[in-house]
Design a protein around this motif. Structure first.
Motif, PDB file in Angstrom:
ATOM      1  N   GLN A  34       6.448  -7.227   8.784  1.00  6.32           N
ATOM      2  CA  GLN A  34       7.284  -7.722   9.949  1.00  6.32           C
ATOM      3  C   GLN A  34       8.695  -8.381   9.428  1.00  6.32           C
ATOM      4  OE1 GLN A  34       6.589  -8.135  13.073  1.00  6.32           O
ATOM      5  NE2 GLN A  34       8.097  -9.412  13.805  1.00  6.32           N
ATOM      6  N   LEU A  35       8.922  -8.725   8.195  1.00  3.26           N
ATOM      7  CA  LEU A  35      10.272  -9.220   7.572  1.00  3.26           C
ATOM      8  C   LEU A  35      11.182  -7.845   7.507  1.00  3.26           C
ATOM      9  CD1 LEU A  35       9.276 -11.655   4.889  1.00  3.26           C
ATOM     10  CD2 LEU A  35      10.499 -12.056   7.013  1.00  3.26           C
ATOM     11  N   GLU A  36      10.603  -6.755   7.394  1.00  2.00           N
ATOM     12  CA  GLU A  36      11.287  -5.535   7.157  1.00  2.00           C
ATOM     13  C   GLU A  36      11.772  -5.240   8.595  1.00  2.00           C
ATOM     14  OE1 GLU A  36       8.832  -2.096   6.013  1.00  2.00           O
ATOM     15  OE2 GLU A  36      10.668  -1.064   5.125  1.00  2.00           O
ATOM     16  N   LEU A  37      10.974  -5.230   9.785  1.00  2.00           N
ATOM     17  CA  LEU A  37      11.336  -4.955  11.109  1.00  2.00           C
ATOM     18  C   LEU A  37      12.418  -6.033  11.410  1.00  2.00           C
ATOM     19  CD1 LEU A  37       7.916  -4.627  13.162  1.00  2.00           C
ATOM     20  CD2 LEU A  37       9.663  -2.878  12.430  1.00  2.00           C
ATOM     21  N   LEU A  38      12.566  -7.156  11.078  1.00  2.00           N
ATOM     22  CA  LEU A  38      13.160  -8.290  11.292  1.00  2.00           C
ATOM     23  C   LEU A  38      14.790  -7.777  10.724  1.00  2.00           C
ATOM     24  CD1 LEU A  38      14.057 -11.060  12.197  1.00  2.00           C
ATOM     25  CD2 LEU A  38      12.960 -11.944  10.191  1.00  2.00           C
ATOM     26  N   THR A 228      13.980 -19.073   4.580  1.00  2.00           N
ATOM     27  CA  THR A 228      12.517 -18.736   4.890  1.00  2.00           C
ATOM     28  C   THR A 228      12.451 -18.829   6.199  1.00  2.00           C
ATOM     29  OG1 THR A 228      11.764 -21.217   4.731  1.00  2.00           O
ATOM     30  CG2 THR A 228      11.489 -19.922   2.898  1.00  2.00           C
ATOM     31  N   ILE A 229      11.350 -18.314   6.769  1.00  2.00           N
ATOM     32  CA  ILE A 229      10.976 -18.384   8.349  1.00  2.00           C
ATOM     33  C   ILE A 229      10.550 -19.724   8.609  1.00  2.00           C
ATOM     34  CG2 ILE A 229       9.429 -17.162  10.135  1.00  2.00           C
ATOM     35  CD1 ILE A 229      11.390 -15.387   9.060  1.00  2.00           C
ATOM     36  N   LEU A 241      15.792 -19.181   8.187  1.00  2.00           N
ATOM     37  CA  LEU A 241      16.391 -17.848   8.260  1.00  2.00           C
ATOM     38  C   LEU A 241      17.069 -17.983   9.836  1.00  2.00           C
ATOM     39  CD1 LEU A 241      15.263 -14.463   7.637  1.00  2.00           C
ATOM     40  CD2 LEU A 241      15.913 -14.824   9.629  1.00  2.00           C
ATOM     41  N   GLU A 242      16.398 -18.211  10.697  1.00  2.00           N
ATOM     42  CA  GLU A 242      16.610 -18.119  11.886  1.00  2.00           C
ATOM     43  C   GLU A 242      18.136 -18.980  12.399  1.00  2.00           C
ATOM     44  OE1 GLU A 242      13.859 -19.069  11.134  1.00  2.00           O
ATOM     45  OE2 GLU A 242      13.320 -21.128  11.870  1.00  2.00           O
ATOM     46  N   GLU A 243      18.157 -20.018  11.733  1.00  5.39           N
ATOM     47  CA  GLU A 243      19.151 -20.956  12.012  1.00  5.39           C
ATOM     48  C   GLU A 243      20.454 -20.017  11.441  1.00  5.39           C
ATOM     49  OE1 GLU A 243      18.370 -24.796  10.472  1.00  5.39           O
ATOM     50  OE2 GLU A 243      16.652 -24.822  11.885  1.00  5.39           O
ATOM     51  N   THR A 268       8.454 -13.319  14.812  1.00 10.39           N
ATOM     52  CA  THR A 268       8.229 -13.556  13.467  1.00 10.39           C
ATOM     53  C   THR A 268       7.817 -15.038  13.229  1.00 10.39           C
ATOM     54  OG1 THR A 268       9.832 -11.703  12.783  1.00 10.39           O
ATOM     55  CG2 THR A 268       9.248 -12.953  11.178  1.00 10.39           C
ATOM     56  N   SER A 269       8.565 -15.736  13.531  1.00 10.21           N
ATOM     57  CA  SER A 269       8.300 -17.229  13.794  1.00 10.21           C
ATOM     58  C   SER A 269       6.825 -17.429  14.034  1.00 10.21           C
ATOM     59  CB  SER A 269       9.234 -18.112  14.646  1.00 10.21           C
ATOM     60  OG  SER A 269       8.800 -19.360  15.003  1.00 10.21           O
ATOM     61  N   ARG A 270       6.512 -16.973  14.993  1.00  9.08           N
ATOM     62  CA  ARG A 270       5.228 -17.288  15.508  1.00  9.08           C
ATOM     63  C   ARG A 270       4.057 -16.744  14.621  1.00  9.08           C
ATOM     64  NH1 ARG A 270       5.481 -20.901  17.497  1.00  9.08           N
ATOM     65  NH2 ARG A 270       3.054 -20.759  17.697  1.00  9.08           N
ATOM     66  N   MET A 271       4.131 -15.619  14.214  1.00 11.43           N
ATOM     67  CA  MET A 271       3.245 -14.871  12.996  1.00 11.43           C
ATOM     68  C   MET A 271       3.157 -15.604  11.819  1.00 11.43           C
ATOM     69  SD  MET A 271       3.556 -11.300  10.848  1.00 11.43           S
ATOM     70  CE  MET A 271       3.312 -10.133  11.920  1.00 11.43           C
TER      71      MET A 271
END
Ligand code: KIV
Ligand code: ZN
Length: 499
Positions: A34-38, A228-229, A241-243, A268-271
């Motif tokens: 998922q991080l790769e997709l992100l 980090t997520i 990361l998102e911020e 990604t956050s939910r996962m």
């Protein structure tokens, strides 16, 4: 052309160090993909010498992921570096992350050493890691409290020794943004050869300044950020990361770009939250449940007239889609499979059939199935191999009556039953459980996650139970909150080291 900011994700290393957040290798691979997709540039996959589990995860993530660099952490110790190099053998792009404490506190109390010797050890570690890989990152642990002049000497020496990235961690989360920014600026201006390496930020959130410090670092020349997520990490966590990704996206005046596909942020956050059983605080920036909820009348009125009045981020830009509550008892396997795929979970047919079966059972009890529910169902087989399982539970409780619970357990195929009363339904159920599992165990923490979407929603329970001087973490999810509590307690017991 804008400068590129490299995103180094350490969810699977610094994030996973949080007690109770440990993932197994299969789950780590799921997160890594998922991080790769992100679109992250570097995945710190673990600290291979710390445990066989970490070693194995670095191997398996290296095989599963193609584009991001896979990074393994070490101390400035040859054995650590040997083991990290071995764990990275299948990575298409690999990096060794080695380092040592540089603050006076670390030099004196942790290493009983002196400044010159620490520089020697740092240089030796970088040179040793260079025998295995070209890409070597050096971390100066507790750089936040290291004086700038000495830090500059350390950084200059490791760059000369071949470090390609130099990480300046604010390990204790102590720095003010102005101080941290000035530290990076100092290094940019005083380290000979600084342009031969990328400066990285690594900020902890003990005083709530991790993101502000990271951005101060970037504005002063850092071109890699360690994040980090959901901002998970030891104590108060790491920079999220998102911020950082959304600050860079929103502030067009900062002439920097990242490779992050922001629409993958929310899934990604939910996962990560679901796999680690780590709830996201509702008011968490970008990914919290309330991040885009306007409740005051004035705000709602403004947003209805034009969203730009109060919204600086379009929720779609972070992957929050309006169709997130679409599954009901009438939804088919294909719809479930599609929703899971959007959430980054790809199941084989057999697993999908099992999740679909559970989904239909839940849909019988609950009208709309949301993303959290689906993620819980997809992770539900974690209890499948448990030795102790809840067979049945019946509770009588109410106002003016004493609560009574009777409960059945299946322990390795054998059935046990007990009955108990208590000052509430959970108390009664746990007392009944303890009659069967007669151990000296103490409930230390008990959190029921807020029910957000109606009285038929799944309740999620996190527990910490102390047994034999150790704390065990458990999780339960059920539309019946008492059952979820008992499941969480049983989850803890299944982790006990019993003889
Ligand atoms: O916080 C820290 O200093 C770290 C290093 C090991 C990079 O996590
Ligand atoms: Zn850290």
């Amino acid at each position: 052309m804008s400068d590129r900011l490299f995103i180094f994700d350490t969810t699977l290393r610094d994030g996973e160090q949080v007690p109770g957040c440990q993932l197994n290798t299969v789950e780590k691979i799921q997160v890594a993909k998922q991080l790769e997709l992100l679109g992250v540039d570097v995945i710190e996959a673990g600290f291979p010498i710390s445990s066989p589990g970490d070693f194995n995860s670095v191997i398996e993530i290296s095989k599963a992921v193609t584009w991001p660099t896979i990074c393994a952490l070490t101390r400035a110790v040859q054995k650590d570096i040997d083991v990290a190099a071995d764990a990275l053998k299948y990575a298409k792009h690999k990096r060794i992350h080695t380092g040592i404490g540089t603050s006076d506190e670390h030099i004196k109390y942790k290493f009983n050493s002196n400044r010159e010797e620490i520089i020697e050890r740092a240089v030796a570690a970088v040179k040793y890691a260079k025998r295995y890989v070209d890409d070597v990152e050096f971390y100066a642990e507790d750089a936040g409290r290291t004086d700038n002049e000495y830090l500059a000497r350390v950084i200059e020496a490791v760059i000369k020794a071949g470090a390609t990235v130099v990480n300046i961690p604010d390990t204790t989360g102590y720095c003010l943004p102005s101080e941290y920014g000035a530290k990076i600026k100092y290094l940019m201006e005083h380290v000979d050869g600084i342009h031969n390496a990328v400066i990285s930020t690594h900020c902890h959130n003990d005083l709530g300044m991790a993101t502000a410090n990271t951005m101060a670092g970037v504005l002063n020349g850092a071109r890699q950020v360690e994040v980090t997520i959901n901002g998970i990490g030891e104590r108060a966590g790491n920079t999220s990361l998102e911020e950082v990704a959304m600050i860079i996206k929103c502030h067009k005046d900062i002439d920097i770009e990242t490779n992050i596909n922001t629409q993958k942020i929310y899934p990604t956050s939910r996962m990560v939250s679901s796999l680690m059983n780590m709830p996201v605080q509702p008011n968490k920036a970008i990914v919290g449940r309330n991040a885009f909820a306007h409740s005051s009348g004035i705000h709602q009125d403004g947003v209805l007239k034009n969203v730009q009045t109060y919204e600086i981020i379009d929720p779609h830009d972070v992957g929050i889609d309006d169709n997130s509550i679409v599954l009901t008892a009438r939804s088919g396997r294909a719809a479930l499979k599609n929703r899971l795929h959007i959430l980054g979970v790809n199941l084989d047919q057999e697993k999908l059939d099992k999740v679909y079966e559970d989904f239909l059972k839940l849909a019988d009890k609950k009208k709309d199935i949301n993303d959290d529910d689906i993620l819980v169902l997809a992770g539900a087989d974690r209890t499948q191999n448990h030795r102790i399982k809840l067979d049945y539970l019946q509770v009588t409780s109410g106002v003016g009556v004493h609560s009574v619970a009777s409960l059945g357990l299946d322990i390795s195929g054998e059935k046990f039953e007990a009955c108990a009363s208590g000052n509430g339904p959970v108390d009664a159920a746990i007392k009944a459980l303890k009659k069967i599992i007669d151990r000296q165990m103490v409930l230390k923490e008990f959190t029921i996650q807020a029910i957000s979407k109606g009285s038929d929603d799944m309740g999620k329970v996190h527990m910490q139970v102390e047994y034999d001087n150790r704390i065990y973490y458990g999780f339960g999810a059920n539309t019946d909150i008492i059952a979820a509590s008992v499941e969480a307690y049983i989850d803890c017991i299944n982790k006990f080291k019993l003889d």
